[in-house]
Design an enzyme around this catalytic site. Sequence first.
Site, PDB file in Angstrom:
ATOM      1  N   ARG A 160     -48.377  -3.918  96.692  1.00  0.00           N
ATOM      2  CA  ARG A 160     -48.611  -3.448  98.064  1.00  0.00           C
ATOM      3  C   ARG A 160     -50.047  -2.977  98.256  1.00  0.00           C
ATOM      4  NH1 ARG A 160     -43.597  -3.044 100.632  1.00  0.00           N
ATOM      5  NH2 ARG A 160     -41.871  -2.360  99.334  1.00  0.00           N
ATOM      6  N   ASP A 180     -40.696 -13.187 109.677  1.00  0.00           N
ATOM      7  CA  ASP A 180     -40.190 -14.317 108.895  1.00  0.00           C
ATOM      8  C   ASP A 180     -39.010 -14.939 109.643  1.00  0.00           C
ATOM      9  OD1 ASP A 180     -39.714 -16.103 106.834  1.00  0.00           O
ATOM     10  OD2 ASP A 180     -38.663 -14.655 105.587  1.00  0.00           O
TER      11      ASP A 180
HETATM   12  P1  5GP Z   1     -37.302 -11.134 108.722  1.00  0.00           P
HETATM   13  O1  5GP Z   1     -36.238 -10.181 109.177  1.00  0.00           O
HETATM   14  O2  5GP Z   1     -38.285 -11.520 109.796  1.00  0.00           O
HETATM   15  O3  5GP Z   1     -36.738 -12.314 108.014  1.00  0.00           O
HETATM   16  O4  5GP Z   1     -38.017 -10.438 107.531  1.00  0.00           O
HETATM   17  C1  5GP Z   1     -39.038  -9.560 107.626  1.00  0.00           C
HETATM   18  C2  5GP Z   1     -39.147  -8.845 106.291  1.00  0.00           C
HETATM   19  O5  5GP Z   1     -38.940  -9.733 105.193  1.00  0.00           O
HETATM   20  C3  5GP Z   1     -40.536  -8.323 106.126  1.00  0.00           C
HETATM   21  O6  5GP Z   1     -40.652  -7.038 106.679  1.00  0.00           O
HETATM   22  C4  5GP Z   1     -40.726  -8.357 104.629  1.00  0.00           C
HETATM   23  O7  5GP Z   1     -40.228  -7.160 104.080  1.00  0.00           O
HETATM   24  C5  5GP Z   1     -39.863  -9.492 104.147  1.00  0.00           C
HETATM   25  N1  5GP Z   1     -40.642 -10.720 103.917  1.00  0.00           N
HETATM   26  C6  5GP Z   1     -40.554 -11.879 104.579  1.00  0.00           C
HETATM   27  N2  5GP Z   1     -41.432 -12.792 104.112  1.00  0.00           N
HETATM   28  C7  5GP Z   1     -42.105 -12.179 103.111  1.00  0.00           C
HETATM   29  C8  5GP Z   1     -43.177 -12.591 102.226  1.00  0.00           C
HETATM   30  O8  5GP Z   1     -43.709 -13.708 102.248  1.00  0.00           O
HETATM   31  N3  5GP Z   1     -43.596 -11.673 101.322  1.00  0.00           N
HETATM   32  C9  5GP Z   1     -43.072 -10.424 101.235  1.00  0.00           C
HETATM   33  N4  5GP Z   1     -43.572  -9.616 100.309  1.00  0.00           N
HETATM   34  N5  5GP Z   1     -42.077  -9.999 102.048  1.00  0.00           N
HETATM   35  C10 5GP Z   1     -41.606 -10.873 102.977  1.00  0.00           C
HETATM   36 MG    MG Z   2     -40.083  -5.866 102.411  1.00  0.00          MG
END
Ligand code: 5GP
Ligand code: MG
Length: 177
Positions: free
Chosen positions: A164, A102
Site C-alpha cells: 500500500r 472494478d
Molecule cells: P469492486 O466492488 O468495484 O469490484 O471492487 C473494488 C475493490 O476491489 C477495490 O476497492 C479494491 O479493494 C479491490 N480491487 C479491485 N481491483 C483491484 C486491483 O487491481 N488491485 C487491488 N489491490 N485491489 C483491487
Molecule cells: Mg481492497
Amino acid sequence: MRDDIERVLIDEAVIEKRLDAMAAEIERDFPQGPLVVIILLKGALVFAADLLRRVPRVLEIECLNVASYHGGLESSGVVDFLDRHFPEVKGHQVLLLDDILDTGRTLHAVSRRLMDEGALAVKTAVLLAKDKVRAAEVEADYVGFEIGDDFVVGYGLDYQGKYRNLPYVGILKAGSL
Ligand code: 5GP
Ligand code: MG
C-alpha cells in the site's frame, strides 16, 4: 518491496499532476454548503490524503470499512458494512472516495446506502477505473486513470495487506503473487 514489482504503470509525478486537476474539478463542481467526504478504507487512504489536501474548501472527513466479495469468491455482490456507526450524511452533499472501480459493486452498494441515509447528493471519485464491463450499474464522477484489467498494487492498493505504501501504481511480478 520494489523488487517485487514487474512494471510501474503510473509513476508518482504523473499521479500528482492528475490529482491537481481532479482537485480543481471537485472544487469547481461542488456548490458551497456542507460537504462530507467518505473514504473507503483502507485502499483509498493514500489517494484521499493526497487529493483532499489539494481541495481548498471546508469539508468533513469520514471513513467507512466495507468488505466486498469478488474474484475467487465471486458471489451475489454482497457488500458488508463493518462499522458500528454510519456517518451522519442526512441533508449533506457527499463525495465518496475509493481506490479503484472494478466490478462496481462496492461503489454501487455504498452510494445506495448513502442515499438511503438521506444524503442530498452523492458523487464518487476513484484513483483508478478498470476498463471492463461492470457487474453493477455504476460509473465514477471523477476518475484519475483508466487502466486495463490487470491486478495492480501501490498508492494504497494492496496484495495480501502489502504494497500500500508504494508511491506509484505497479504490477507485481508473477512470482510475488
Ligand atoms: P469492486 O466492488 O468495484 O469490484 O471492487 C473494488 C475493490 O476491489 C477495490 O476497492 C479494491 O479493494 C479491490 N480491487 C479491485 N481491483 C483491484 C486491483 O487491481 N488491485 C487491488 N489491490 N485491489 C483491487
Ligand atoms: Mg481492497
